[in-house]
Design an enzyme around this catalytic site. Sequence first.
Site, mmCIF file in Angstrom:
data_model
loop_
_atom_site.group_PDB
_atom_site.id
_atom_site.type_symbol
_atom_site.label_atom_id
_atom_site.label_comp_id
_atom_site.label_asym_id
_atom_site.label_seq_id
_atom_site.Cartn_x
_atom_site.Cartn_y
_atom_site.Cartn_z
ATOM 1 N N ASP A 84 0.823 -1.210 0.000
ATOM 2 C CA ASP A 84 0.000 0.000 0.000
ATOM 3 C C ASP A 84 0.854 1.256 0.000
ATOM 4 O O ASP A 84 2.042 1.244 0.308
ATOM 5 C CB ASP A 84 -0.949 0.010 1.200
ATOM 6 C CG ASP A 84 -0.213 -0.115 2.533
ATOM 7 O OD1 ASP A 84 0.763 -0.885 2.605
ATOM 8 O OD2 ASP A 84 -0.608 0.557 3.493
ATOM 9 N N GLU A 119 -0.509 -2.021 5.204
ATOM 10 C CA GLU A 119 0.430 -1.965 6.326
ATOM 11 C C GLU A 119 0.394 -0.600 7.003
ATOM 12 O O GLU A 119 0.528 -0.494 8.228
ATOM 13 C CB GLU A 119 1.854 -2.272 5.847
ATOM 14 C CG GLU A 119 2.881 -2.362 6.967
ATOM 15 C CD GLU A 119 3.383 -1.022 7.465
ATOM 16 O OE1 GLU A 119 3.586 -0.870 8.678
ATOM 17 O OE2 GLU A 119 3.563 -0.101 6.646
ATOM 18 N N GLU A 120 0.232 0.458 6.208
ATOM 19 C CA GLU A 120 0.226 1.808 6.768
ATOM 20 C C GLU A 120 -1.017 2.073 7.622
ATOM 21 O O GLU A 120 -1.093 3.100 8.287
ATOM 22 C CB GLU A 120 0.310 2.852 5.646
ATOM 23 C CG GLU A 120 1.580 2.784 4.802
ATOM 24 C CD GLU A 120 2.829 3.217 5.556
ATOM 25 O OE1 GLU A 120 2.699 3.693 6.708
ATOM 26 O OE2 GLU A 120 3.927 3.071 5.006
ATOM 27 N N ARG A 131 18.719 -7.395 13.749
ATOM 28 C CA ARG A 131 19.027 -7.761 15.129
ATOM 29 C C ARG A 131 18.040 -8.821 15.607
ATOM 30 O O ARG A 131 16.907 -8.916 15.110
ATOM 31 C CB ARG A 131 18.989 -6.552 16.061
ATOM 32 C CG ARG A 131 17.583 -6.063 16.359
ATOM 33 C CD ARG A 131 17.565 -4.756 17.148
ATOM 34 N NE ARG A 131 18.324 -4.797 18.377
ATOM 35 C CZ ARG A 131 17.837 -5.244 19.538
ATOM 36 N NH1 ARG A 131 16.611 -5.722 19.601
ATOM 37 N NH2 ARG A 131 18.584 -5.212 20.628
#
Length: 405
Positions: A91, A149-150, A189
């Site tokens: 998106d 996702e936003e 990480r």
Amino acid sequence: MVFTSLTPLSTELSRVRLEIRTLQPRLVQWRRSLHQYPELGFREHITAEFITRKLREWGIDHQTGIATTGVVAVIHGTQPGPVLAIRADMDALPIQEENQVPYCSLHDGMMHACGHDGHVAIALGTAYYLSKHRHTFAGTVKFIFQPAEEGPGGAKPMIEQGALRNPDVDAIIGLHLWNNLPVGTVGVRTGAMMAAVELFDCIIQGKGGHGAMPHQTVDSIVVGAQIVSALQTIVARNLDPLKSGVVTVGKFHAGAALNVIADTAELSGTVRYFDPGLTDFFNQRFEEIIAGICQSYGARYELNYRKLYPPVINNEAITNLVTSVVENVIETPLGIVPECQTMGGEDMSFFLQEVPGCFFFLGSANATKGLDYPHHHPRFDFDEIALGIGVEIFVRCVERYCALA
């Protein structure tokens, strides 16, 4: 479309296999085509059709319409084995693009200002390569092209509609093009990579009146100001100093005239933290602080506190796999940027709550080309050399995780 950057790519792409280097112009073309037609969450119909058109062309099995616009594709190796998922969000953002480039957004008020067009291109490039090299891995690779996702978040509904099932996913990886790191680097990480995202809206109900007669009122602005200050003490005085947290009041609206004491004030903002153990901590303290201040002033309140995304927590084993792959792909002086974290949020977190996985940052900034504007900026763009690097990393992760016996 003319692409003339293959010669200068020698340093950054020197460890990228020739066939993926040859694919680089197509990666750029796909990314730029997607960039011209940005779409907001759960409306990515053009984007989904672009993806499915390519998958059909390459003979890759896929399902469409998952969580409205999501697409899931499956590629089987030549032998049975584990199932590795690769996730790409697709998106855009409600931002008017200011770049003066031939591939500028053609949708007014919408822009790929976070690199999701690149994420889709990298995932497509990986799918294309693996579909031609099924003999190089065992098991199955599942590609999850995710909407929204936003916001308001497409990962959770995709999971609920079976994106991780049939076949069941054993592990998942994903990347985010990252203009906070130079191209040719990777940030990764174990553990918390990105923060939880929680949102709040609070309405303070006071009693309005004349600006010259405050004793007849309950000043909602004064109450709101006290709340803004007091909320900052949650991190400063309630949170373990060895842990991280952010409380931001981003909106404070009250009043309409300079000589009138405002009847109501509205506060809105966001909370961020890494430790999953803090899931209910901030919500509880918000309620206690706001209730106490309002009671002391004689005001009332309505608090709407909601959890958007949990923190992104990388699994140690899968992160070690990704790190070992990156060490063999990236050879610039910086290479891997360890302990890379951000208080930004990502709904990749929902996938990582279901199966072990790793989400990492792929450096994409190039200041010498002017490609270093931050994410969500109207002039955001990135160095497209990162596309080929991303495909190589994904392909090697598949080859390593789904190794032939």
